[in-house]
Scaffold this motif. Structure first.
Motif, PDB file in Angstrom:
ATOM      1  N   ASN A   1       8.299 -75.958  -5.971  1.00  0.00           N
ATOM      2  CA  ASN A   1       8.041 -74.571  -6.336  1.00  0.00           C
ATOM      3  C   ASN A   1       6.856 -74.081  -5.497  1.00  0.00           C
ATOM      4  O   ASN A   1       5.876 -74.797  -5.336  1.00  0.00           O
ATOM      5  N   PRO A   2       6.942 -72.866  -4.965  1.00  0.00           N
ATOM      6  CA  PRO A   2       5.830 -72.349  -4.160  1.00  0.00           C
ATOM      7  C   PRO A   2       4.578 -72.166  -5.019  1.00  0.00           C
ATOM      8  O   PRO A   2       4.659 -71.999  -6.231  1.00  0.00           O
ATOM      9  N   VAL A   3       3.439 -72.206  -4.349  1.00  0.00           N
ATOM     10  CA  VAL A   3       2.166 -72.001  -5.049  1.00  0.00           C
ATOM     11  C   VAL A   3       1.551 -70.682  -4.599  1.00  0.00           C
ATOM     12  O   VAL A   3       1.702 -70.283  -3.447  1.00  0.00           O
ATOM     13  N   PRO A   4       0.852 -70.022  -5.502  1.00  0.00           N
ATOM     14  CA  PRO A   4       0.219 -68.753  -5.152  1.00  0.00           C
ATOM     15  C   PRO A   4      -1.062 -68.946  -4.353  1.00  0.00           C
ATOM     16  O   PRO A   4      -1.759 -68.008  -4.066  1.00  0.00           O
ATOM     17  N   SER A   5      -1.353 -70.170  -3.986  1.00  0.00           N
ATOM     18  CA  SER A   5      -2.597 -70.496  -3.296  1.00  0.00           C
ATOM     19  C   SER A   5      -2.343 -70.718  -1.813  1.00  0.00           C
ATOM     20  O   SER A   5      -1.264 -71.118  -1.411  1.00  0.00           O
ATOM     21  N   LYS A   6      -3.333 -70.505  -1.025  1.00  0.00           N
ATOM     22  CA  LYS A   6      -3.276 -70.813   0.401  1.00  0.00           C
ATOM     23  C   LYS A   6      -4.062 -72.098   0.684  1.00  0.00           C
ATOM     24  O   LYS A   6      -4.538 -72.306   1.788  1.00  0.00           O
ATOM     25  N   ALA A   7      -4.216 -72.934  -0.321  1.00  0.00           N
ATOM     26  CA  ALA A   7      -4.999 -74.161  -0.168  1.00  0.00           C
ATOM     27  C   ALA A   7      -4.399 -75.049   0.921  1.00  0.00           C
ATOM     28  O   ALA A   7      -3.202 -75.294   0.932  1.00  0.00           O
ATOM     29  N   LEU A   8      -5.230 -75.502   1.825  1.00  0.00           N
ATOM     30  CA  LEU A   8      -4.807 -76.314   2.950  1.00  0.00           C
ATOM     31  C   LEU A   8      -4.190 -77.621   2.464  1.00  0.00           C
ATOM     32  O   LEU A   8      -4.795 -78.351   1.686  1.00  0.00           O
ATOM     33  N   GLY A   9      -2.985 -77.897   2.901  1.00  0.00           N
ATOM     34  CA  GLY A   9      -2.340 -79.162   2.569  1.00  0.00           C
ATOM     35  C   GLY A   9      -1.513 -79.161   1.309  1.00  0.00           C
ATOM     36  O   GLY A   9      -0.821 -80.136   1.030  1.00  0.00           O
ATOM     37  N   VAL A  10      -1.557 -78.083   0.529  1.00  0.00           N
ATOM     38  CA  VAL A  10      -0.747 -78.021  -0.685  1.00  0.00           C
ATOM     39  C   VAL A  10       0.632 -77.485  -0.309  1.00  0.00           C
ATOM     40  O   VAL A  10       0.773 -76.362   0.156  1.00  0.00           O
ATOM     41  N   MET A  11       1.653 -78.319  -0.490  1.00  0.00           N
ATOM     42  CA  MET A  11       3.015 -77.946  -0.100  1.00  0.00           C
ATOM     43  C   MET A  11       3.728 -77.176  -1.202  1.00  0.00           C
ATOM     44  O   MET A  11       4.618 -76.377  -0.930  1.00  0.00           O
ATOM     45  N   GLY A  12       3.358 -77.431  -2.450  1.00  0.00           N
ATOM     46  CA  GLY A  12       4.002 -76.774  -3.579  1.00  0.00           C
ATOM     47  C   GLY A  12       3.762 -77.552  -4.851  1.00  0.00           C
ATOM     48  O   GLY A  12       2.967 -78.494  -4.883  1.00  0.00           O
ATOM     49  N   LEU A  13       4.451 -77.116  -5.906  1.00  0.00           N
ATOM     50  CA  LEU A  13       4.323 -77.768  -7.214  1.00  0.00           C
ATOM     51  C   LEU A  13       5.666 -78.356  -7.616  1.00  0.00           C
ATOM     52  O   LEU A  13       6.720 -77.859  -7.213  1.00  0.00           O
ATOM     53  N   ILE A  14       5.594 -79.389  -8.435  1.00  0.00           N
ATOM     54  CA  ILE A  14       6.809 -80.002  -8.953  1.00  0.00           C
ATOM     55  C   ILE A  14       6.589 -80.350 -10.417  1.00  0.00           C
ATOM     56  O   ILE A  14       5.470 -80.683 -10.821  1.00  0.00           O
ATOM     57  N   ASN A  15       7.642 -80.201 -11.202  1.00  0.00           N
ATOM     58  CA  ASN A  15       7.584 -80.615 -12.601  1.00  0.00           C
ATOM     59  C   ASN A  15       8.277 -81.968 -12.673  1.00  0.00           C
ATOM     60  O   ASN A  15       9.473 -82.074 -12.444  1.00  0.00           O
ATOM     61  N   LEU A  16       7.500 -82.989 -12.974  1.00  0.00           N
ATOM     62  CA  LEU A  16       8.023 -84.345 -13.038  1.00  0.00           C
ATOM     63  C   LEU A  16       7.910 -84.843 -14.468  1.00  0.00           C
ATOM     64  O   LEU A  16       6.822 -85.132 -14.948  1.00  0.00           O
ATOM     65  N   ARG A  17       9.044 -84.858 -15.150  1.00  0.00           N
ATOM     66  CA  ARG A  17       9.106 -85.283 -16.556  1.00  0.00           C
ATOM     67  C   ARG A  17       8.068 -84.571 -17.428  1.00  0.00           C
ATOM     68  O   ARG A  17       7.335 -85.193 -18.178  1.00  0.00           O
ATOM     69  N   GLY A  18       7.994 -83.249 -17.259  1.00  0.00           N
ATOM     70  CA  GLY A  18       7.123 -82.439 -18.099  1.00  0.00           C
ATOM     71  C   GLY A  18       5.699 -82.306 -17.594  1.00  0.00           C
ATOM     72  O   GLY A  18       4.898 -81.573 -18.164  1.00  0.00           O
ATOM     73  N   GLU A  19       5.356 -82.968 -16.519  1.00  0.00           N
ATOM     74  CA  GLU A  19       4.006 -82.874 -15.959  1.00  0.00           C
ATOM     75  C   GLU A  19       4.074 -82.116 -14.634  1.00  0.00           C
ATOM     76  O   GLU A  19       4.864 -82.455 -13.761  1.00  0.00           O
TER      77      GLU A  19
END
Length: 147
Positions: A34-52
């Protein structure tokens, strides 16, 4: 007495890099992020892994050494104060190294040292230095909370 440690060897842009097995909670196949609203260097995105919700990072981008273009797996790294995903090209398997096999002359950044085996040079990751690198570039908890 020299202690033997178990290391999980992966490839980052075809280079063998080893993580202490104690740092890795699990290895999962790559999946869409999932895309992130941040421009933080090195952050590719978010993932929900078993509720986390985990931020997925590219350590090469953070360190200015390129990027992981086609990740195949994600390492779930379990730091004392956080848990993050790390994109990797390939999983090679497990190797065992002793402290006396580790050359600290080439240490620096998040690399705690190197070792050679079968004509290959392995870069060994320092968990605390890697966590500090990630924290310097992004506040993982703030990214997760803002999503």
């Amino acid at each position: 007495m020299d202690t033997t440690q178990m290391w999980v060897v992966v490839q980052l842009n075809a280079q063998p890099v080893a993580f202490p097995a104690t740092l890795i909670k699990e290895v999962v196949p790559w999946q869409p992020l999932n895309p992130v609203p941040s421009k933080a260097l090195g952050v590719m995105g978010l993932i929900n892994l078993r509720g986390e919700t985990l931020a997925v990072m590219d350590v090469l981008t953070m360190s200015g050494l390129g990027c992981i273009a086609q990740p195949s797996f994600m390492l779930v790294l379990d730091f004392p104060d956080s848990r993050v995903g790390l994109a990797v090209d390939r999983i090679e398997g497990v190797q065992y190294f002793t402290e006396e096999q580790i050359d600290i002359d080439m240490a620096g950044g998040y690399i705690q040292g190197t070792t050679s085996r079968d004509d290959r040079l392995y870069q060994l990751i320092s968990p605390s230095a890697l966590e500090q690198l990630m924290a310097r570039f992004t506040d993982v908890s703030a990214i997760i909370e803002s999503s």
